[in-house]
Design an enzyme around this catalytic site. Structure first.
Site, PDB file in Angstrom:
ATOM      1  N   ASN A 208     -25.085  72.234 -59.127  1.00  0.00           N
ATOM      2  CA  ASN A 208     -25.789  71.720 -57.932  1.00  0.00           C
ATOM      3  C   ASN A 208     -26.001  70.177 -57.970  1.00  0.00           C
ATOM      4  OD1 ASN A 208     -27.759  70.692 -60.056  1.00  0.00           O
ATOM      5  ND2 ASN A 208     -27.974  72.847 -60.550  1.00  0.00           N
ATOM      6  N   ASP A 304     -34.735  81.853 -68.184  1.00  0.00           N
ATOM      7  CA  ASP A 304     -35.511  80.726 -67.777  1.00  0.00           C
ATOM      8  C   ASP A 304     -36.138  79.833 -68.894  1.00  0.00           C
ATOM      9  OD1 ASP A 304     -37.544  79.076 -66.858  1.00  0.00           O
ATOM     10  OD2 ASP A 304     -38.059  80.335 -65.170  1.00  0.00           O
TER      11      ASP A 304
HETATM   12  N1  CTP Z   1     -35.979  75.829 -65.494  1.00  0.00           N
HETATM   13  C1  CTP Z   1     -35.209  76.456 -66.549  1.00  0.00           C
HETATM   14  N2  CTP Z   1     -34.556  77.314 -66.800  1.00  0.00           N
HETATM   15  C2  CTP Z   1     -34.054  78.027 -65.663  1.00  0.00           C
HETATM   16  C3  CTP Z   1     -34.497  77.619 -64.372  1.00  0.00           C
HETATM   17  C4  CTP Z   1     -35.360  76.437 -64.361  1.00  0.00           C
HETATM   18  O1  CTP Z   1     -35.812  75.670 -67.777  1.00  0.00           O
HETATM   19  N3  CTP Z   1     -33.215  78.998 -65.580  1.00  0.00           N
HETATM   20  C5  CTP Z   1     -36.846  74.770 -65.233  1.00  0.00           C
HETATM   21  C6  CTP Z   1     -36.389  73.591 -64.717  1.00  0.00           C
HETATM   22  O2  CTP Z   1     -35.877  72.474 -65.573  1.00  0.00           O
HETATM   23  C7  CTP Z   1     -37.671  72.910 -63.871  1.00  0.00           C
HETATM   24  C8  CTP Z   1     -38.413  74.291 -63.759  1.00  0.00           C
HETATM   25  O3  CTP Z   1     -38.036  75.391 -64.590  1.00  0.00           O
HETATM   26  O4  CTP Z   1     -38.447  72.407 -65.341  1.00  0.00           O
HETATM   27  C9  CTP Z   1     -38.456  74.541 -62.393  1.00  0.00           C
HETATM   28  O5  CTP Z   1     -37.113  74.643 -61.845  1.00  0.00           O
HETATM   29  P1  CTP Z   1     -36.736  75.237 -60.039  1.00  0.00           P
HETATM   30  O6  CTP Z   1     -35.170  75.409 -59.953  1.00  0.00           O
HETATM   31  O7  CTP Z   1     -37.639  74.422 -59.234  1.00  0.00           O
HETATM   32  O8  CTP Z   1     -37.455  76.824 -60.395  1.00  0.00           O
HETATM   33  P2  CTP Z   1     -37.026  78.198 -60.343  1.00  0.00           P
HETATM   34  O9  CTP Z   1     -37.490  78.510 -61.532  1.00  0.00           O
HETATM   35  O10 CTP Z   1     -35.500  77.884 -60.053  1.00  0.00           O
HETATM   36  O11 CTP Z   1     -37.841  78.605 -59.297  1.00  0.00           O
HETATM   37  P3  CTP Z   1     -37.439  78.981 -57.633  1.00  0.00           P
HETATM   38  O12 CTP Z   1     -36.208  79.684 -57.478  1.00  0.00           O
HETATM   39  O13 CTP Z   1     -38.471  79.860 -57.026  1.00  0.00           O
HETATM   40  O14 CTP Z   1     -37.593  77.635 -56.912  1.00  0.00           O
END
Ligand code: CTP
Length: 398
Positions: A208, A304
C-alpha cells in the site's frame, strides 16, 4: 550534552568489541567520562592499553585485583557512574545477567549496581534467535534493563540477520536519551509503522502507499521525550530514527510476532498500514502467463494486531493508540473503529487522494478518546508527532 556524565563501559568478548573503541572516542568528544571494564574474553579482541589510551582512565579487568579493591571496591565502582553501558553484550553476558550470576568483575558489577544499565547486544544471528537468548531478553527487560539494537545486516561470521551491534553513534543516541530527563523517561513504548508487503510469489507482492513518515516521526518524538522506543516497521520509504530499537518486518504476520516479542510496554502506538489480507498458498515459483487465462488469487485474513493487543488480558499496555485511515465520514468511521478494536485512542485521518496526506509531509488528524474528539489543524507530520507524544506523556503520568 554528555558533559560531566560518567559512563561505566563494560566491553564483552565479541568481534564487535572493536566498535567500542570508537564508542569511547565518541563519548569523550561529547564530554563524557568513560570508565572501562574489560571481560577476560574481551581482552582477546581489544587490549587494555588501547582502551586506557582512548578513555584516559584505568581499565578495570579482574575481580580479584587487590590493588583495585583497595583503591575502589567493585561495589563502589558499580555505583560511581550515571549509566552502565554493556557493549558488546554477548549471549554469555545476557545469560549471566538474566540468571544473576556474578563470577567475574563485569557480572559482579552488574549485580551490585543500582544504576541503570543499557545493553548493546552483538552475536551470531542464530544465537540471538535462540529461545534461551530471547527468554533472557524478556527477563532482562522485565528487570528494567534497556537495549539498543541489535541491527540486522551482514555479520562477521558470514551470516545475515539480526545480531550486529548498533553503530557507535546509535549507541551514543541511546545513551543521550537515557541521560536526558524527559517526561517519558522510564517508559517503554511500541510503535508500528510503514506498510506491509504480502507476497504473491517470489517476485511479486501486495503493498500500500504508506511511506512510514508519520510512524517514524512519532517514534522520534517519543524517543526525544526520553521513552525507550521499539519501532516495528514494514518496508518504509523513510529511514528509521536513531536511538530507537528497530525491528524490520515485511508481512503482517511478522509484524504481529514482533509486537508480541516487544511486550510488555507502557503504551503501543499502531500507525502501520497493515494489509488486512494475505495471499493464501503463496507460490514458491514465479507465476507464469498461461494460455488458461488470468490467475485467481485466494486470500486469507491477517491478524488484526491492534485489536488483539487491545484485548490482551495479560500485558495489555496501559495506553493503546490506533490510527484510522479513512476516505469518507472520517470521524464517524473512526469512532466506530475505536469501539470495534477496543483501543483507548484513535487518531483519524482523511487519506482521500485529494488531501495528499498518504505519502505527503503533512497530516490533518482528529484525536478520538473516551472523553470526546479533538480536531487538530493541518500541520506537518513532525508537529502531529510532537503533539501526540506530549498527550501520551500526560496520559502515562496520570
Ligand atoms: N491494524 C492492525 N492490524 C491489522 C489492520 C489494522 O494493527 N491487520 C491497525 C492499524 O495499524 C491502525 C488501525 O488498526 O492503527 C486501523 O487500521 P485501518 O487499516 O484503518 O483499519 P482496518 O482494520 O483495516 O478497518 P477498515 O478496513 O474497516 O478500514
Amino acid at each position: 550534552m554528555l558533559a560531566s556524565k560518567r559512563i561505566l563501559l563494560i566491553i564483552g568478548g565479541g568481534i564487535a568489541a572493536y566498535k567500542s573503541l570508537d564508542l569511547i572516542r565518541r563519548l569523550k568528544e561529547r564530554g563524557a567520562g568513560v570508565i572501562p571494564v574489560l571481560t577476560r574474553a574481551a581482552e582477546e579482541f581489544v587490549t587494555p592499553l588501547s582502551v586506557s589510551a582512548l578513555s584516559g582512565e584505568k581499565t578495570y579487568r579482574d575481580l580479584f585485583d587487590l590493588t583495585d579493591e583497595a583503591e575502589m571496591g567493585h561495589i563502589q565502582l558499580s555505583r560511581s557512574a550515571d549509566l552502565i553501558v554493556v557493549a558488546p553484550t554477548t549471549a554469555d553476558l545476557m545469560g549471566k545477567m538474566a540468571s544473576g550470576l556474578a563470577n567475574d568483575l563485569a557480572s559482579t558489577l552488574l549485580m551490585a549496581t543500582d544504576t541503570r544499565v543499557l545493553c548493546a547486544p552483538a552475536m551470531n544471528v542464530r544465537m540471538w534467535n535462540h529461545p534461551a537468548t530471547q527468554r533472557n531478553l524478556k527477563q532482562l527487560r522485565e528487570d528494567g534493563v534497556r537495549f539498543v539494537g541489535p541491527n540486522e545486516g551482514d555479520m562477521a561470521c558470514g551470516e545475515f540477520g539480526p545480531g550486529r551491534m548498533s553503530e557507535p553513534l546509535e549507541i551514543v543516541a541511546a545513551i543521550e536519551a537515557e541521560l536526558t530527563a524527559g517526561p517519558l523517561k522510564g517508559k517503554r513504548i511500541l510503535v508500528t509503522s510503514g506498510p506491509t508487503h504480502e507476497p504473491i510469489d517470489p517476485v511479486r507482492y501486495i503493498a500500500n502507499r504508506s511511506s512510514g513518515a508519520q510512524g517514524t516521526a512519532i517514534a522520534r518524538a517519543l524517543s526525544a521525550m526520553g521513552a525507550e522506543v521499539i519501532f516495528v516497521t514494514g518496508p518504509a520509504d523513510v529511514q528509521p530514527p536513531e536511538g530507537v530499537q528497530v525491528v524490520p518486518v515485511e508481512t503482517a504476520q511478522q509484524m504481529s510476532d514482533a509486537v508480541d516479542n516487544a511486550l510488555p510496554v507502557d503504551a503501543g502506538v499502531f500507525t502501520a498500514a497493515v494489509a488486512d489480507w494475505r495471499v493464501a498458498g503463496v507460490s514458491d515459483r514465479k507465476l507464469k502467463k498461461s494460455r488458461d487465462g488470468l490467475p485467481t488469487l485466494e486470500f486469507s485474513e491477517n491478524p488484526d494486531i491492534l485489536k488483539r493487543v487491545s484485548h490482551l488480558e495479560k500485558n495489555r499496555p496501559s495506553l493503546v493508540v490506533g490510527f484510522a485511515a479513512e476516505t469518507d465520514n472520517v470521524v464517524e468511521h473512526a469512532s466506530a473503529k475505536r469501539e470495534r478494536k477496543g483501543c483507548d485512542w484513535i487518531v483519524a485521518n482523511d487519506v482521500s487522494p485529494t488531501t495528499g496526506i498518504m505519502g505527503g509531509s503533512e497530516n490533518a488528524v482528529t484525536l478520538i478518546t473516551g472523553q470526546g474528539t479533538e480536531e487538530w489543524p493541518r500541520m506537518s507530520k513532525d508537529l502531529v508527532a510532537n503533539r501526540l507524544a506530549q498527550k501520551i506523556a500526560d496520559a502515562l503520568s496520570e
